[in-house]
Scaffold this motif. Structure first.
Motif, PDB file in Angstrom:
ATOM      1  N   HIS A 111       0.849  -1.192   0.000  1.00  0.00           N
ATOM      2  CA  HIS A 111       0.000   0.000   0.000  1.00  0.00           C
ATOM      3  C   HIS A 111       0.884   1.241   0.000  1.00  0.00           C
ATOM      4  N   PHE A 112       0.432   2.278  -0.702  1.00  0.00           N
ATOM      5  CA  PHE A 112       1.108   3.568  -0.632  1.00  0.00           C
ATOM      6  C   PHE A 112       0.105   4.674  -0.925  1.00  0.00           C
ATOM      7  N   ASN A 113       0.454   5.873  -0.491  1.00  0.00           N
ATOM      8  CA  ASN A 113      -0.356   7.065  -0.742  1.00  0.00           C
ATOM      9  C   ASN A 113       0.452   8.002  -1.622  1.00  0.00           C
ATOM     10  N   ALA A 114      -0.198   8.608  -2.593  1.00  0.00           N
ATOM     11  CA  ALA A 114       0.525   9.531  -3.472  1.00  0.00           C
ATOM     12  C   ALA A 114      -0.452  10.526  -4.086  1.00  0.00           C
ATOM     13  N   ALA A 115       0.102  11.673  -4.443  1.00  0.00           N
ATOM     14  CA  ALA A 115      -0.667  12.727  -5.116  1.00  0.00           C
ATOM     15  C   ALA A 115      -0.248  12.797  -6.576  1.00  0.00           C
ATOM     16  N   HIS A 116      -1.144  13.296  -7.391  1.00  0.00           N
ATOM     17  CA  HIS A 116      -0.828  13.540  -8.803  1.00  0.00           C
ATOM     18  C   HIS A 116      -1.900  14.433  -9.396  1.00  0.00           C
ATOM     19  N   LYS A 117      -1.676  14.809 -10.632  1.00  0.00           N
ATOM     20  CA  LYS A 117      -2.743  15.415 -11.415  1.00  0.00           C
ATOM     21  C   LYS A 117      -2.614  14.897 -12.829  1.00  0.00           C
ATOM     22  N   LEU A 118      -3.728  14.841 -13.486  1.00  0.00           N
ATOM     23  CA  LEU A 118      -3.753  14.440 -14.888  1.00  0.00           C
ATOM     24  C   LEU A 118      -3.895  15.706 -15.723  1.00  0.00           C
ATOM     25  N   ALA A 119      -2.872  15.988 -16.482  1.00  0.00           N
ATOM     26  CA  ALA A 119      -2.897  17.163 -17.348  1.00  0.00           C
ATOM     27  C   ALA A 119      -1.829  17.000 -18.412  1.00  0.00           C
ATOM     28  N   ASN A 120      -2.211  17.208 -19.635  1.00  0.00           N
ATOM     29  CA  ASN A 120      -1.270  17.181 -20.745  1.00  0.00           C
ATOM     30  C   ASN A 120      -0.711  18.589 -20.899  1.00  0.00           C
ATOM     31  N   PRO A 121       0.596  18.778 -20.718  1.00  0.00           N
ATOM     32  CA  PRO A 121       1.159  20.125 -20.772  1.00  0.00           C
ATOM     33  C   PRO A 121       1.028  20.797 -22.142  1.00  0.00           C
ATOM     34  N   LYS A 122       0.738  20.023 -23.165  1.00  0.00           N
ATOM     35  CA  LYS A 122       0.559  20.580 -24.506  1.00  0.00           C
ATOM     36  C   LYS A 122      -0.839  21.156 -24.699  1.00  0.00           C
ATOM     37  N   TRP A 123      -1.743  20.870 -23.762  1.00  0.00           N
ATOM     38  CA  TRP A 123      -3.133  21.294 -23.885  1.00  0.00           C
ATOM     39  C   TRP A 123      -3.399  22.523 -23.036  1.00  0.00           C
ATOM     40  N   SER A 124      -4.479  23.198 -23.377  1.00  0.00           N
ATOM     41  CA  SER A 124      -4.933  24.330 -22.574  1.00  0.00           C
ATOM     42  C   SER A 124      -5.553  23.814 -21.272  1.00  0.00           C
ATOM     43  N   LYS A 125      -5.676  24.726 -20.316  1.00  0.00           N
ATOM     44  CA  LYS A 125      -6.326  24.382 -19.045  1.00  0.00           C
ATOM     45  C   LYS A 125      -7.748  23.883 -19.309  1.00  0.00           C
ATOM     46  N   GLU A 126      -8.437  24.530 -20.227  1.00  0.00           N
ATOM     47  CA  GLU A 126      -9.826  24.156 -20.542  1.00  0.00           C
ATOM     48  C   GLU A 126      -9.911  22.748 -21.140  1.00  0.00           C
ATOM     49  N   LYS A 127      -8.984  22.443 -22.051  1.00  0.00           N
ATOM     50  CA  LYS A 127      -9.005  21.111 -22.670  1.00  0.00           C
ATOM     51  C   LYS A 127      -8.666  20.030 -21.637  1.00  0.00           C
ATOM     52  N   GLU A 145      -9.230  20.204 -18.389  1.00  0.00           N
ATOM     53  CA  GLU A 145     -10.398  20.065 -17.516  1.00  0.00           C
ATOM     54  C   GLU A 145     -11.522  19.316 -18.212  1.00  0.00           C
ATOM     55  N   ALA A 146     -11.693  19.548 -19.520  1.00  0.00           N
ATOM     56  CA  ALA A 146     -12.734  18.834 -20.269  1.00  0.00           C
ATOM     57  C   ALA A 146     -12.430  17.335 -20.332  1.00  0.00           C
ATOM     58  N   MET A 147     -11.158  16.986 -20.487  1.00  0.00           N
ATOM     59  CA  MET A 147     -10.773  15.577 -20.601  1.00  0.00           C
ATOM     60  C   MET A 147     -10.691  14.885 -19.237  1.00  0.00           C
ATOM     61  N   PHE A 148     -10.047  15.538 -18.264  1.00  0.00           N
ATOM     62  CA  PHE A 148      -9.718  14.883 -17.005  1.00  0.00           C
ATOM     63  C   PHE A 148     -10.571  15.329 -15.819  1.00  0.00           C
ATOM     64  N   GLY A 149     -11.415  16.335 -16.011  1.00  0.00           N
ATOM     65  CA  GLY A 149     -12.301  16.793 -14.942  1.00  0.00           C
ATOM     66  C   GLY A 149     -11.521  17.236 -13.717  1.00  0.00           C
ATOM     67  N   VAL A 150     -12.006  16.882 -12.532  1.00  0.00           N
ATOM     68  CA  VAL A 150     -11.367  17.314 -11.289  1.00  0.00           C
ATOM     69  C   VAL A 150      -9.962  16.719 -11.123  1.00  0.00           C
ATOM     70  N   CYS A 151      -9.651  15.681 -11.873  1.00  0.00           N
ATOM     71  CA  CYS A 151      -8.310  15.092 -11.794  1.00  0.00           C
ATOM     72  C   CYS A 151      -7.242  16.003 -12.399  1.00  0.00           C
ATOM     73  N   ALA A 152      -7.661  17.062 -13.092  1.00  0.00           N
ATOM     74  CA  ALA A 152      -6.733  18.056 -13.633  1.00  0.00           C
ATOM     75  C   ALA A 152      -6.555  19.230 -12.679  1.00  0.00           C
ATOM     76  N   ASN A 153      -7.065  19.109 -11.473  1.00  0.00           N
ATOM     77  CA  ASN A 153      -6.960  20.177 -10.474  1.00  0.00           C
ATOM     78  C   ASN A 153      -5.514  20.644 -10.356  1.00  0.00           C
TER      79      ASN A 153
END
Length: 135
Positions: free
Chosen positions: A9-25, A27-35
């Motif tokens: 077991h382990f705990n970890a943080a991350h975010k899902l975001a493609n750096p080539k995309w805009s913030k809006e794109k 958020e549209a793809m990854f929702g709250v996981c792009a926080n």
């Protein structure tokens, strides 16, 4: 053929975001996981090896040694870390559970003895979402 699984077991943080995309794109793809302030998971990791038991010990592999391998090469590098920023083997990768399972496989495979084979990495991100990777 015998299959042996060790759970860690382990705990970890991350975010899902493609750096080539805009913030809006993102958020549209990854929702709250792009926080932008990240989010975390309590991961459950199942490592399954396979092979034939040693006729003298009856063991496929000493589970204490397997646990130590997983701890040193995976858990210590991931636990309470930011997967996007702190983990060298996740650098320049999307920090999806799929990619993390593949990276865990790659971390373990060089450290297992030739008497066993790595069969599967099963990684639970949540109780309802998991990935299985068979190399």
């Amino acid at each position: 053929m015998v299959y042996l699984t060790r759970q860690e077991h382990f705990n970890a943080a991350h975010k899902l975001a493609n750096p080539k995309w805009s913030k809006e794109k993102n958020e549209a793809m990854f929702g709250v996981c792009a926080n932008e302030n990240w989010h975390g998971h309590n991961y459950d990791l199942f490592v399954t090896i396979k092979g034939e038991p040693d006729p003298e010990t009856g063991f496929l592999f000493d589970v204490k040694k397997l646990s130590q391998l997983i701890k040193v090469h995976v858990v210590d590098k991931l636990d309470h870390k930011n997967l996007n920023l702190d983990v060298d083997f996740m650098a320049d990768k999307m920090c999806s559970t799929e990619n993390l399972a593949i990276a865990i496989w790659e971390q373990l495979i060089p450290h297992l003895p030739k008497t066993v084979q790595l069969h599967c990495i099963k990684l639970y991100e949540t109780p309802r979402i998991y990935v299985e990777y068979f190399g």
